[in-house]
Design a protein around this motif. Sequence first.
Motif, short mmCIF file in Angstrom:
data_model
loop_
_atom_site.label_atom_id
_atom_site.label_comp_id
_atom_site.label_asym_id
_atom_site.label_seq_id
_atom_site.Cartn_x
_atom_site.Cartn_y
_atom_site.Cartn_z
N TRP A 89 13.77 -5.96 -1.17
CA TRP A 89 12.63 -4.83 -1.04
C TRP A 89 12.62 -4.05 -2.39
O TRP A 89 11.37 -3.74 -2.98
CB TRP A 89 12.81 -3.81 0.07
N HIS A 90 13.58 -3.85 -3.10
CA HIS A 90 13.93 -3.21 -4.40
C HIS A 90 12.95 -4.05 -5.32
O HIS A 90 12.35 -3.53 -6.16
CB HIS A 90 15.18 -2.85 -4.63
N LYS A 118 0.91 -1.21 0.10
CA LYS A 118 0.09 0.01 0.03
C LYS A 118 0.87 1.21 0.00
O LYS A 118 0.59 2.14 -0.70
CB LYS A 118 -0.81 -0.22 1.33
N THR A 119 1.98 1.10 0.79
CA THR A 119 3.03 2.34 0.76
C THR A 119 3.48 2.64 -0.63
O THR A 119 3.47 3.77 -1.08
CB THR A 119 4.00 2.15 1.72
N MET A 120 4.05 1.37 -1.30
CA MET A 120 4.60 1.60 -2.47
C MET A 120 3.51 2.25 -3.61
O MET A 120 3.77 3.23 -4.31
CB MET A 120 5.06 0.46 -3.05
N GLN A 160 10.33 9.18 -8.61
CA GLN A 160 11.48 8.37 -8.12
C GLN A 160 11.29 7.90 -6.93
O GLN A 160 10.90 8.92 -6.01
CB GLN A 160 12.77 9.30 -8.57
N LEU A 161 11.83 6.83 -6.44
CA LEU A 161 11.80 6.21 -5.07
C LEU A 161 13.16 5.59 -4.79
O LEU A 161 13.49 4.80 -5.57
CB LEU A 161 10.58 5.21 -5.00
N GLY A 162 13.59 5.87 -3.60
CA GLY A 162 14.87 4.99 -2.97
C GLY A 162 14.48 3.85 -2.20
O GLY A 162 13.65 3.99 -1.35
N LYS A 183 2.54 4.90 -15.24
CA LYS A 183 4.04 4.44 -15.24
C LYS A 183 4.48 4.26 -14.00
O LYS A 183 4.21 4.79 -13.04
CB LYS A 183 4.79 5.34 -16.03
N SER A 184 5.61 3.51 -13.97
CA SER A 184 6.35 2.99 -12.72
C SER A 184 7.36 4.14 -12.51
O SER A 184 7.85 4.69 -13.23
CB SER A 184 7.19 1.91 -12.75
N PRO A 185 7.39 4.69 -11.21
CA PRO A 185 8.51 5.59 -10.86
C PRO A 185 9.68 4.84 -11.13
O PRO A 185 9.91 3.60 -10.97
CB PRO A 185 8.20 5.75 -9.24
N GLN A 186 10.96 5.69 -11.06
CA GLN A 186 12.18 5.29 -11.14
C GLN A 186 12.62 4.82 -9.84
O GLN A 186 12.45 5.19 -8.79
CB GLN A 186 12.97 6.26 -11.74
N LEU A 187 13.02 3.38 -9.69
CA LEU A 187 13.63 2.92 -8.38
C LEU A 187 15.19 2.85 -8.44
O LEU A 187 15.83 2.30 -9.18
CB LEU A 187 12.95 1.54 -8.31
N ASN A 188 15.43 3.63 -7.38
CA ASN A 188 17.00 3.78 -7.21
C ASN A 188 17.07 2.67 -5.92
O ASN A 188 16.64 2.92 -4.89
CB ASN A 188 17.52 5.07 -6.81
N ALA A 189 18.23 2.04 -6.20
CA ALA A 189 18.82 1.06 -5.02
C ALA A 189 19.51 1.74 -3.98
O ALA A 189 20.23 2.32 -4.20
CB ALA A 189 19.45 -0.05 -5.76
N LEU A 190 19.05 1.44 -2.52
CA LEU A 190 19.64 2.00 -1.56
C LEU A 190 20.27 0.71 -0.71
O LEU A 190 19.72 -0.39 -0.71
CB LEU A 190 18.69 2.61 -0.77
N THR A 191 21.15 1.18 0.19
CA THR A 191 21.84 0.15 1.18
C THR A 191 20.97 0.39 2.55
O THR A 191 20.57 1.89 2.61
CB THR A 191 23.35 0.32 1.28
N THR A 192 21.05 -0.45 3.47
CA THR A 192 20.85 -0.51 4.66
C THR A 192 21.03 0.93 5.41
O THR A 192 20.78 1.83 6.03
CB THR A 192 20.77 -1.54 5.47
N ALA A 193 22.62 1.24 5.20
CA ALA A 193 23.22 2.14 5.81
C ALA A 193 22.71 3.67 5.20
O ALA A 193 22.86 4.39 5.78
CB ALA A 193 24.87 2.10 5.62
N ASP A 194 22.08 3.53 4.06
CA ASP A 194 21.66 4.70 3.34
C ASP A 194 20.49 5.24 4.14
O ASP A 194 19.86 6.24 3.85
CB ASP A 194 21.32 4.62 1.79
#
Length: 295
Positions: free
Chosen positions: A223-224, A162-164, A173-175, A242-253
């Motif tokens: 999760w990505h 639901k959040t997505m 864009q989403l990280g 359309k789908s937002p652009q998904l940027n891969a994050l690390t847990t540290a990010d």
Amino acid sequence: MKKIMITGAYGQVGFCLTQQAQANGWDVLAIDRDKLDITAPQAVRALVNEFQPNVIINAAAHTAVDKAETEIDVSYAINRDGPKYLAEAAASIDAAILHISTDYVFAGDKNGIYSEADPIAPQGVYGASKLAGEEAVIAANPKHIILRTAWVFGEHGNNFVKTMLRLGSQRDQLGIVADQFGGPTYAGDIAAALLLIAEKAVTAPQTVSWGVYHFAGEPHVNWHQFAQAIFDKAVEQQLLVKSPQLNALTTADYPTPAKRPANSRLDCRKIFTEFGIQPSDWHKALENITAYAPQ
């Protein structure tokens, strides 16, 4: 008539449990915190004695993982003491207790998938309180099933899907974290698994192998990857243009007050062997993606 008491009835799994149990012919007492404080032992005992269920399914929990780091007393009251009182009350009338637990009881640093026999090492208050709840249930009632699950989503309540969908309708864009792996698990499938076990607990209790089980979704993803699958389905069904652009994050990010497990992959072979229950098919559960859309 078979009688079942469901706590946490307004939650993701509790909502599905209530619907499915009623559809399957159970006499259902579905309660949430507005009707029963599970941390009040006398109230729990009184209600259980009055209703006389064959099975109690505890779907109530304090699941605010980050808040749990500061709400320690509340977490232990709901996640340890409540399950203990429910298990004790069930035992007093020879009823079974089915209790939902979590992947957070593990450290999350194993290379492979987690079996029920792997060492437990919670990394935060939420996981520690849920582990304490497992131990309390096991000690209080020999007729127990602990069902550990992970990454729960459904049509009812708040969750990642639901959040997505909400964020995807608002942003280009989403990280999304890409170094935490697990199995998304559909709440309706958790409910179905619990009710199958509950049925057996009533009709053939002598054949039930009581204990701890894992039930989660497959295939395992990060999760990505899960987010991308959600948006692909939303675009396919024209819920999003359309789908937002998904940027891969690390847990540290993406730091959070509570540490998240890097590995939440649960081995579900035991529950298949004992009950014939297959892992949750989360791809299938996303087929009707519009059911998760913000209203």
